[in-house]
Enzyme design. Sequence first.
Site, PDB file in Angstrom:
ATOM      1  N   HIS A  61       0.802  -1.110   0.078  1.00 56.76           N
ATOM      2  CA  HIS A  61       0.137   0.026   0.137  1.00 56.76           C
ATOM      3  C   HIS A  61       0.897   1.124   0.010  1.00 56.76           C
ATOM      4  O   HIS A  61       2.062   1.226   0.353  1.00 56.76           O
ATOM      5  CB  HIS A  61      -0.926   0.019   1.260  1.00 56.76           C
ATOM      6  CG  HIS A  61      -0.073   0.054   2.570  1.00 56.76           C
ATOM      7  ND1 HIS A  61       0.584  -0.883   2.938  1.00 56.76           N
ATOM      8  CD2 HIS A  61      -0.093   0.952   3.558  1.00 56.76           C
ATOM      9  CE1 HIS A  61       0.953  -0.683   4.356  1.00 56.76           C
ATOM     10  NE2 HIS A  61       0.603   0.587   4.530  1.00 56.76           N
ATOM     11  N   HIS A  63       1.544   4.050   2.030  1.00 55.49           N
ATOM     12  CA  HIS A  63       1.940   4.786   2.987  1.00 55.49           C
ATOM     13  C   HIS A  63       3.565   4.889   3.051  1.00 55.49           C
ATOM     14  O   HIS A  63       4.085   3.632   2.572  1.00 55.49           O
ATOM     15  CB  HIS A  63       1.755   4.250   4.409  1.00 55.49           C
ATOM     16  CG  HIS A  63       0.225   4.454   4.754  1.00 55.49           C
ATOM     17  ND1 HIS A  63      -0.683   3.632   5.673  1.00 55.49           N
ATOM     18  CD2 HIS A  63      -0.783   5.413   4.413  1.00 55.49           C
ATOM     19  CE1 HIS A  63      -2.047   3.994   5.830  1.00 55.49           C
ATOM     20  NE2 HIS A  63      -1.802   5.127   5.079  1.00 55.49           N
ATOM     21  N   ASP A  65       6.158   4.492   4.654  1.00 60.98           N
ATOM     22  CA  ASP A  65       7.223   3.327   5.142  1.00 60.98           C
ATOM     23  C   ASP A  65       6.997   2.269   4.392  1.00 60.98           C
ATOM     24  O   ASP A  65       8.059   1.299   4.413  1.00 60.98           O
ATOM     25  CB  ASP A  65       6.742   3.158   6.763  1.00 60.98           C
ATOM     26  CG  ASP A  65       5.457   2.548   6.865  1.00 60.98           C
ATOM     27  OD1 ASP A  65       4.353   3.226   6.132  1.00 60.98           O
ATOM     28  OD2 ASP A  65       5.116   1.991   7.947  1.00 60.98           O
ATOM     29  N   HIS A  66       6.415   2.111   2.873  1.00 52.64           N
ATOM     30  CA  HIS A  66       6.287   0.878   2.483  1.00 52.64           C
ATOM     31  C   HIS A  66       6.728   0.941   0.938  1.00 52.64           C
ATOM     32  O   HIS A  66       7.145   0.196   0.155  1.00 52.64           O
ATOM     33  CB  HIS A  66       4.981   0.385   2.499  1.00 52.64           C
ATOM     34  CG  HIS A  66       4.604  -0.185   3.740  1.00 52.64           C
ATOM     35  ND1 HIS A  66       4.334  -1.580   4.060  1.00 52.64           N
ATOM     36  CD2 HIS A  66       3.958   0.517   4.984  1.00 52.64           C
ATOM     37  CE1 HIS A  66       3.906  -1.797   5.394  1.00 52.64           C
ATOM     38  NE2 HIS A  66       3.877  -0.408   5.950  1.00 52.64           N
ATOM     39  N   HIS A 137      -6.980  -1.833   5.913  1.00 52.14           N
ATOM     40  CA  HIS A 137      -5.992  -0.726   6.393  1.00 52.14           C
ATOM     41  C   HIS A 137      -6.543   0.567   6.256  1.00 52.14           C
ATOM     42  O   HIS A 137      -5.604   1.568   6.428  1.00 52.14           O
ATOM     43  CB  HIS A 137      -4.688  -0.888   5.840  1.00 52.14           C
ATOM     44  CG  HIS A 137      -3.431  -0.396   6.352  1.00 52.14           C
ATOM     45  ND1 HIS A 137      -3.238  -0.224   7.789  1.00 52.14           N
ATOM     46  CD2 HIS A 137      -2.555   0.610   5.854  1.00 52.14           C
ATOM     47  CE1 HIS A 137      -2.339   0.360   8.107  1.00 52.14           C
ATOM     48  NE2 HIS A 137      -1.587   0.900   7.050  1.00 52.14           N
ATOM     49  N   ASP A 207       0.080  -3.968   6.212  1.00 57.16           N
ATOM     50  CA  ASP A 207      -0.430  -3.567   7.193  1.00 57.16           C
ATOM     51  C   ASP A 207      -1.917  -3.791   7.289  1.00 57.16           C
ATOM     52  O   ASP A 207      -2.653  -3.377   6.206  1.00 57.16           O
ATOM     53  CB  ASP A 207      -0.294  -1.898   7.190  1.00 57.16           C
ATOM     54  CG  ASP A 207       1.280  -1.609   7.563  1.00 57.16           C
ATOM     55  OD1 ASP A 207       1.938  -2.430   7.772  1.00 57.16           O
ATOM     56  OD2 ASP A 207       1.460  -0.226   7.431  1.00 57.16           O
ATOM     57  N   HIS A 263       6.449  -5.690  11.452  1.00 55.52           N
ATOM     58  CA  HIS A 263       6.049  -3.825  11.664  1.00 55.52           C
ATOM     59  C   HIS A 263       6.007  -3.666  13.112  1.00 55.52           C
ATOM     60  O   HIS A 263       4.845  -2.747  13.481  1.00 55.52           O
ATOM     61  CB  HIS A 263       4.529  -3.960  10.932  1.00 55.52           C
ATOM     62  CG  HIS A 263       4.270  -2.454  10.639  1.00 55.52           C
ATOM     63  ND1 HIS A 263       3.708  -1.585  11.227  1.00 55.52           N
ATOM     64  CD2 HIS A 263       4.517  -2.060   9.279  1.00 55.52           C
ATOM     65  CE1 HIS A 263       3.517  -0.539  10.499  1.00 55.52           C
ATOM     66  NE2 HIS A 263       3.979  -0.759   9.436  1.00 55.52           N
TER      67      HIS A 263
HETATM   68 ZN   LIG Z   1       3.462   0.558   7.614  1.00 56.04          ZN
HETATM   69 ZN   LIG Z   2       0.209   1.617   6.389  1.00 53.20          ZN
END
Ligand SMILES: [Zn+2]
Ligand SMILES: [Zn+2]
Length: 297
Positions: A61, A63, A65-66, A137, A207, A263
């Site tokens: 996804h 976000h 951090d990914h 999520h 996530d 995570h």
């Molecule tokens: Zn994340």
């Molecule tokens: Zn996320």
Amino acid sequence: MMEVTFLGTGGIMPTAERNVPAIALRYGGETLLFDAGEGTIRQMNAAGLSPMKVSRIFITHFHGDHYLGLAALVQTMNLWNRTKPLHIYGPKYSYEFVKNLLSSGFFKPGFEIHVHELGEERIMFKGYEVQSFKVEHGVPALGYVFRENDRRGRFLDEKLEEYGIPKGPILGELERRGWVEWKGRKVRLEDVTGPKRRGIRLVYTGDTVPCERTRLFSEGADVLIHDATYINAEDRGSSYHSTIGEACEIGRKAGVRRIVLFHRSFRYSYDEYRDAAERLCDVPFTVPRDLDVIRLR
Ligand SMILES: [Zn+2]
Ligand SMILES: [Zn+2]
């Protein structure tokens, strides 16, 4: 043989010891990446993995951090004169987000980049398939199942003897062609081998809050890498993440062999989190550190 390297095991924020999510899966001379948080290229260097071997990147996804490591990864591949096409997979809006990210700065890749927007689908490759499934999520988000094709059964000595087939080049021919003519008889591969051996199955949720679809798609998996950001549900607030207990309950219901608690929030120390997992988890579990490797088979 399959090798899974946890390039980044943290969540949301990188810390001194841990980077944001990225998982490398080495299989049959190929490297697949699942997520590519910022700094993934550096983590690959630390793990001794070449970005040139990466054929496909699966983003769960959008976000930060990914996926924010994608740009640096692609630019590094270009600096190393990559010519091989790269395939990037992800949920709805992947095309727009990836295009925008990769077209920032004075940069034009010298190789083809194909972006594939996925719903829930199975994509077949040589020797394996990847299945995407929807998780929960709060934004479009996918989990992925890696399924190795089943392998043929082992050659059975008693059957080979029965047909009078010696061990040697003839077995290679039998393997290639599926049958051979031997002493006037047609012998098929399945006549002299045992039952098929099930391929490895690995699931990565990205996530998500605990959801029924994860259980469904993880049924009987060898490894389930599940969001387990929090120890306690109270720490979750309004975020769409799972706790250790919730992740393990799904793993237990799905009958997975091992769960990887992924995570992990920066707020917990390794020991504190591991102790909680001992208490809360009733399936075999792993709490990975960055650059830890799991070998399967
Ligand atoms: Zn994340
Ligand atoms: Zn996320």
